[in-house]
Design a protein around this motif. Structure first.
Motif, PDB file in Angstrom:
ATOM      1  N   LYS A   3      55.740  46.690  40.671  1.00 46.68           N
ATOM      2  CA  LYS A   3      55.443  47.985  41.145  1.00 46.68           C
ATOM      3  C   LYS A   3      54.011  47.570  41.985  1.00 46.68           C
ATOM      4  O   LYS A   3      53.281  47.175  41.538  1.00 46.68           O
ATOM      5  N   ARG A   4      53.999  48.326  43.180  1.00 44.90           N
ATOM      6  CA  ARG A   4      52.655  48.328  43.869  1.00 44.90           C
ATOM      7  C   ARG A   4      52.156  49.772  44.102  1.00 44.90           C
ATOM      8  O   ARG A   4      52.706  50.829  44.483  1.00 44.90           O
ATOM      9  N   ALA A   5      50.776  49.597  44.021  1.00 39.83           N
ATOM     10  CA  ALA A   5      50.155  51.029  44.131  1.00 39.83           C
ATOM     11  C   ALA A   5      48.951  50.766  45.093  1.00 39.83           C
ATOM     12  O   ALA A   5      48.215  49.571  45.122  1.00 39.83           O
ATOM     13  N   LEU A   6      48.796  51.501  45.847  1.00 42.06           N
ATOM     14  CA  LEU A   6      47.711  51.766  47.058  1.00 42.06           C
ATOM     15  C   LEU A   6      46.756  52.806  46.387  1.00 42.06           C
ATOM     16  O   LEU A   6      47.183  53.807  46.335  1.00 42.06           O
ATOM     17  N   VAL A   7      45.535  52.393  46.048  1.00 35.57           N
ATOM     18  CA  VAL A   7      44.475  53.259  45.214  1.00 35.57           C
ATOM     19  C   VAL A   7      43.282  53.233  46.247  1.00 35.57           C
ATOM     20  O   VAL A   7      42.310  52.247  46.405  1.00 35.57           O
ATOM     21  N   LEU A   8      43.240  54.290  47.046  1.00 32.72           N
ATOM     22  CA  LEU A   8      42.230  54.500  48.114  1.00 32.72           C
ATOM     23  C   LEU A   8      40.917  55.145  47.419  1.00 32.72           C
ATOM     24  O   LEU A   8      40.896  56.280  46.952  1.00 32.72           O
ATOM     25  N   GLY A   9      39.841  54.392  47.530  1.00 35.08           N
ATOM     26  CA  GLY A   9      38.589  54.935  46.555  1.00 35.08           C
ATOM     27  C   GLY A   9      38.667  54.360  45.191  1.00 35.08           C
ATOM     28  O   GLY A   9      38.138  55.005  44.305  1.00 35.08           O
ATOM     29  N   GLY A  10      39.401  53.386  44.843  1.00 34.46           N
ATOM     30  CA  GLY A  10      39.539  52.876  43.551  1.00 34.46           C
ATOM     31  C   GLY A  10      38.742  52.082  43.059  1.00 34.46           C
ATOM     32  O   GLY A  10      38.817  51.702  41.659  1.00 34.46           O
ATOM     33  N   THR A  11      37.611  51.791  43.652  1.00 34.15           N
ATOM     34  CA  THR A  11      36.613  50.870  42.995  1.00 34.15           C
ATOM     35  C   THR A  11      35.473  51.795  42.682  1.00 34.15           C
ATOM     36  O   THR A  11      34.608  51.094  41.856  1.00 34.15           O
ATOM     37  N   GLY A  12      35.159  52.871  43.081  1.00 32.90           N
ATOM     38  CA  GLY A  12      34.391  53.849  42.634  1.00 32.90           C
ATOM     39  C   GLY A  12      34.796  54.572  41.299  1.00 32.90           C
ATOM     40  O   GLY A  12      35.105  53.868  40.138  1.00 32.90           O
ATOM     41  N   LEU A  14      37.685  56.009  40.721  1.00 33.98           N
ATOM     42  CA  LEU A  14      38.811  55.948  40.371  1.00 33.98           C
ATOM     43  C   LEU A  14      39.250  54.541  39.722  1.00 33.98           C
ATOM     44  O   LEU A  14      40.375  54.080  39.368  1.00 33.98           O
ATOM     45  N   ALA A  15      38.046  53.899  39.296  1.00 34.01           N
ATOM     46  CA  ALA A  15      38.145  52.483  38.912  1.00 34.01           C
ATOM     47  C   ALA A  15      38.981  52.444  37.577  1.00 34.01           C
ATOM     48  O   ALA A  15      39.791  51.430  37.203  1.00 34.01           O
ATOM     49  N   GLY A  16      38.878  53.634  36.782  1.00 34.62           N
ATOM     50  CA  GLY A  16      39.732  53.531  35.602  1.00 34.62           C
ATOM     51  C   GLY A  16      40.968  53.700  35.635  1.00 34.62           C
ATOM     52  O   GLY A  16      41.884  53.314  35.051  1.00 34.62           O
ATOM     53  N   VAL A  17      41.365  54.514  36.697  1.00 34.68           N
ATOM     54  CA  VAL A  17      42.768  54.847  37.104  1.00 34.68           C
ATOM     55  C   VAL A  17      43.371  53.543  37.579  1.00 34.68           C
ATOM     56  O   VAL A  17      44.523  52.848  37.101  1.00 34.68           O
ATOM     57  N   ALA A  18      42.603  52.686  38.578  1.00 30.69           N
ATOM     58  CA  ALA A  18      43.207  51.313  38.934  1.00 30.69           C
ATOM     59  C   ALA A  18      43.384  50.257  37.803  1.00 30.69           C
ATOM     60  O   ALA A  18      44.265  49.817  37.498  1.00 30.69           O
ATOM     61  N   GLY A  19      42.407  50.477  36.938  1.00 34.18           N
ATOM     62  CA  GLY A  19      42.606  49.618  35.562  1.00 34.18           C
ATOM     63  C   GLY A  19      43.639  49.823  34.692  1.00 34.18           C
ATOM     64  O   GLY A  19      44.280  49.150  34.421  1.00 34.18           O
ATOM     65  N   HIS A  20      43.934  51.088  34.649  1.00 31.93           N
ATOM     66  CA  HIS A  20      45.064  51.809  33.938  1.00 31.93           C
ATOM     67  C   HIS A  20      46.475  51.368  34.649  1.00 31.93           C
ATOM     68  O   HIS A  20      47.128  50.563  33.661  1.00 31.93           O
ATOM     69  N   LEU A  21      46.510  51.036  35.961  1.00 27.30           N
ATOM     70  CA  LEU A  21      47.535  50.935  36.530  1.00 27.30           C
ATOM     71  C   LEU A  21      47.921  49.138  36.150  1.00 27.30           C
ATOM     72  O   LEU A  21      48.936  48.798  36.184  1.00 27.30           O
ATOM     73  N   VAL A  28      47.943  46.321  42.162  1.00 26.97           N
ATOM     74  CA  VAL A  28      47.069  47.296  42.765  1.00 26.97           C
ATOM     75  C   VAL A  28      46.062  46.911  43.797  1.00 26.97           C
ATOM     76  O   VAL A  28      45.083  46.066  43.661  1.00 26.97           O
ATOM     77  N   VAL A  29      46.257  47.371  44.905  1.00 26.59           N
ATOM     78  CA  VAL A  29      45.461  47.095  46.116  1.00 26.59           C
ATOM     79  C   VAL A  29      44.385  48.251  46.381  1.00 26.59           C
ATOM     80  O   VAL A  29      44.831  49.414  46.275  1.00 26.59           O
ATOM     81  N   LEU A  30      43.128  47.732  46.473  1.00 26.58           N
ATOM     82  CA  LEU A  30      41.840  48.736  46.509  1.00 26.58           C
ATOM     83  C   LEU A  30      41.295  48.559  47.740  1.00 26.58           C
ATOM     84  O   LEU A  30      40.257  47.998  47.809  1.00 26.58           O
ATOM     85  N   PRO A  31      41.578  49.184  48.882  1.00 22.57           N
ATOM     86  CA  PRO A  31      40.648  49.286  50.170  1.00 22.57           C
ATOM     87  C   PRO A  31      39.493  50.147  49.848  1.00 22.57           C
ATOM     88  O   PRO A  31      39.586  51.136  49.246  1.00 22.57           O
ATOM     89  N   GLY A  47      49.414  43.281  35.359  1.00 17.32           N
ATOM     90  CA  GLY A  47      49.265  43.300  36.709  1.00 17.32           C
ATOM     91  C   GLY A  47      48.041  42.462  37.310  1.00 17.32           C
ATOM     92  O   GLY A  47      47.439  41.988  36.842  1.00 17.32           O
ATOM     93  N   ARG A  48      47.877  43.062  38.669  1.00 14.74           N
ATOM     94  CA  ARG A  48      46.826  42.521  39.497  1.00 14.74           C
ATOM     95  C   ARG A  48      46.098  43.494  40.238  1.00 14.74           C
ATOM     96  O   ARG A  48      46.782  44.454  40.574  1.00 14.74           O
ATOM     97  N   ALA A  49      44.954  43.449  40.513  1.00 15.91           N
ATOM     98  CA  ALA A  49      44.022  44.131  41.375  1.00 15.91           C
ATOM     99  C   ALA A  49      43.244  43.303  42.252  1.00 15.91           C
ATOM    100  O   ALA A  49      42.827  42.326  42.294  1.00 15.91           O
ATOM    101  N   LEU A  50      43.780  43.950  43.675  1.00 12.14           N
ATOM    102  CA  LEU A  50      43.406  42.931  44.858  1.00 12.14           C
ATOM    103  C   LEU A  50      42.473  43.778  45.703  1.00 12.14           C
ATOM    104  O   LEU A  50      42.830  45.055  46.101  1.00 12.14           O
TER     105      LEU A  50
END
Length: 178
Positions: A3-12, A14-21, A28-31, A47-50
């Motif tokens: 599954k694909r997730a787009l997390v806007l603001g995910g490196t600040g 919301l990094a914990g949310v992105a890591g959970h996914l 998880v794509v993190l613009p 998964g992977r974080a990009l």
């Protein structure tokens, strides 16, 4: 394909949310403006974080670069975008989502320090979990939420979104006025 997730603001915050996914097997794509690596799990079931360099004031470029990284429509959108850019950015990325993709919108404490009716969902055609961040009473003073309190509150909303919950408001903390 995961599954694909787009997390806007995910490196600040919301990094914990992105890591959970990522831990749950999502791509998880993190613009974001700044690169901040998340662990890239290669084990089966992980998964992977990009990261994608992005600026909110350039939504067309953000969409182009994000689409390349997603390599298909996103199943989930989590967004914590400055209010002045929220509508233009979320409207720009909406075509990158599957038609019924849930959205989690995160909002800072209200400027008037009151929780009332939350803002209208930016993408009303998608089921939306709105997270409204407030303050925590600490003795006789109020303090801003900790990183952990924010991540836990947003993760609760993400889990509800993934389960298919209808549009709901989530209050994390309380309004400052008391």
């Amino acid at each position: 394909m995961p599954k694909r997730a787009l997390v806007l603001g995910g490196t600040g915050m919301l990094a914990g949310v992105a890591g959970h996914l990522v831990n749950e097997g999502w791509l998880v794509v993190l613009p974001s403006r700044r690169y901040s690596p998340l662990p890239d799990y290669a084990e089966p079931g992980r998964g992977r974080a990009l990261w994608v360099q992005a600026r909110w004031e350039r939504p067309e470029r953000l969409v182009r670069d994000t689409a390349d990284a997603l390599d298909g429509p996103a199943d989930l959108l989590v967004a914590w975008v400055h209010n002045e850019y929220r509508r233009s950015v979320l409207n720009a990325v909406e075509p990158l989502l599957v038609p019924d993709a849930p959205v989690v919108e995160v909002f800072d404490a209200p400027p008037d320090d009151r929780f009332g009716a939350g803002p209208e969902p930016t993408l009303p055609e998608h089921p939306t979990q709105q997270v409204l961040l407030g303050y925590v009473r600490d003795g006789d003073r109020m303090r801003w939420l900790t990183h952990t309190e924010i991540v836990d509150g947003v993760l609760d909303a993400v889990k509800r979104a993934i389960r298919g919950a209808p549009t709901t408001e989530h209050y994390v903390g309380q309004a400052r006025a008391w």
